[in-house]
Enzyme design. Structure first.
Site, PDB file in Angstrom:
ATOM      1  CB  SER A 147      -1.497  -0.338   1.378  1.00 20.85           C
ATOM      2  OG  SER A 147      -0.219   0.034   2.109  1.00 20.85           O
ATOM      3  CG  ASP A 391      -2.781   4.961   9.176  1.00 23.64           C
ATOM      4  OD1 ASP A 391      -1.003   4.553   9.047  1.00 23.64           O
ATOM      5  OD2 ASP A 391      -2.907   4.185   7.746  1.00 23.64           O
ATOM      6  CG  HIS A 394      -0.395   4.102   5.051  1.00 19.88           C
ATOM      7  ND1 HIS A 394      -1.549   2.872   6.186  1.00 19.88           N
ATOM      8  CD2 HIS A 394      -0.879   2.995   3.614  1.00 19.88           C
ATOM      9  CE1 HIS A 394      -1.537   1.888   5.894  1.00 19.88           C
ATOM     10  NE2 HIS A 394      -1.008   1.733   4.276  1.00 19.88           N
TER      11      HIS A 394
END
Length: 415
Positions: A147, A391, A394
């Protein structure tokens, strides 16, 4: 004399005169750039040192210079730039996944968008979308990995899409492959989901949240058949290896009724995957036609005590980069980087290393934190403690990953 006179009276058709004039103009303007595009670095070993763009004090690119002994574009500092950053607006790029649209999900500050990477001793070339499309004409560029590499793929699309008319561009996804096409240039920017590069039980591009991760030894061809024919290949793999436990390696196939699974230390399993990647490149990629890159590990900022912050903190509420130039994250980061260095130093094929790790280590402010679409509803306990669901892996777009692509652009067209 009659023969010379008759030659002077001969005129080329206007179409050919125009074509020749255009060719000469392009050659003059882009000669310095065209001379190195898609060339194999080994072809330049006896020539000049790498060429980079000069920069005035006000940050305007003015020309070229040679850097004695070359310039390490990955060694530098972050400089605040409120006028030229970001390179695009979040709302202007419809391709950013809701997991990365921090402004849309309530982030109150925009400071993370305004930092520019400044290498010591040289400057990065200004990113020119039209120039890049011209150089990609008739070619495929593919990001392969997890990702984080998908985020870099989306960043690249956001940097490039605005110069293409709406009617001449498209984005399509099928299983593990996403393709952005620019019809005018017969070119594509693509992403292929393969978090381990090798075949694994996490290969479903949508449903891949498995806790008991298994990779199949020697299985890179399972995915590799989709990478053949690509002109620019950008690999990454790191995040999915970091389970905190030994990696499970499958001997045989996932279809076998009785599965032969052994355990291996993370570093050893990671080394195995990188060696498989290098062998695949050597066997399947023509170094005179294809450029291959590998993006190093993307750091996380899950413990603010690592940079002298709160004992129980993380990236939540962080709005400025780490200023200590010697800062280097966790010990696990160092061990993985050592494996990468070991494998690449022994490789017999040309793979350009994009060392984004330390420059990204400074950017504790650039993560999506709590400002993203959540995969599942948050509990009252989580809502009461935002740090618990931040998070710190990311990155918001626009933001840090645009710099990764500026570095890729520099290495691709100004090697």
């Amino acid at each position: 004399m009659k023969q010379i006179s008759s030659l002077r009276k001969t005129h080329l058709p206007s179409f050919y005169r125009l074509t020749i004039a255009l060719f000469i103009l392009v050659a003059i303007v882009y000669w310095q750039d065209l001379s190195c595009i898609f060339s194999h670095p080994s072809q330049h070993t006896q020539q000049q040192q790498p060429i980079f763009i000069k920069e005035k004090d006000n940050g305007v690119a003015t020309g070229f210079r040679e850097s004695e002994g070359g310039c390490d574009v990955f060694n530098g500092k972050w400089v605040w730039n409120e006028t030229a950053r970001p390179l695009y607006e979040e709302g202007e790029c419809p391709y950013i996944q809701p997991q990365l649209t921090c402004q849309e999900h309530g982030r109150p500050d925009k400071g993370y968008q305004h930092w520019r990477w400044q290498p010591h001793g040289c400057s990065l070339p200004s990113f020119n979308a039209t120039f890049m499309w011209e150089m990609l004409r008739g070619k495929r560029m593919m990001f392969v990995g997890d990702s984080l590499n998908r985020g870099q793929f989306v960043s690249m699309v956001c940097l490039l899409h605005s110069v293409i008319p709406e009617s001449a561009k498209s984005m399509n996804s099928l299983d593990s492959l996403a393709i952005f096409k620019a019809e005018e240039f017969n070119a594509s920017i693509e992403f292929y989901w393969a978090p381990f590069l090798l075949e694994s039980n996490a290969d479903n591009a949508v449903i891949h949240r498995v806790t008991d991760r298994i990779i199949r030894a020697g299985s890179i061809n399972k995915h590799g058949r989709h990478w053949k024919g690509v002109d620019i290949l950008v690999f990454n793999t790191y995040l999915w290896w970091m389970t905190g436990a030994k990696m499970k390696i499958l001997q045989g196939t996932f279809k076998d009724e009785t599965k032969n699974i052994t355990e291996m230390e993370t570093e050893d399993a990671y080394r195995l995957a990188l060696k498989n990647m290098v062998k695949w490149v050597a066997k399947n990629m023509d170094p005179h036609k294809t450029r291959v890159f590998f993006t190093s590990m993307s750091p996380s900022h899950k413990q603010s005590k690592e940079w002298g912050g709160d004992q129980d903190g993380n990236c939540y509420n962080q709005t400025a980069p780490i200023e200590d130039p010697t800062y280097w994250g966790s010990e696990s980061s160092k061990s993985i980087m050592q494996v990468i260095s070991e494998v690449f130093n022994k490789a017999k094929v040309q793979i350009t290393f994009l060392n984004i790790t330390q420059l990204s280590e400074y950017r504790k402010d650039a993560h999506t934190s709590i400002y993203k679409k959540q995969w599942s509803p948050l509990t009252p306990e989580q809502l009461a403690n935002p740090r618990s669901y931040a998070d710190c892996v990311h990155w918001c777009l626009p933001g840090l990953q645009d710099t990764w692509n500026e570095l890729l652009y520099a290495k691709l067209f100004f090697p």
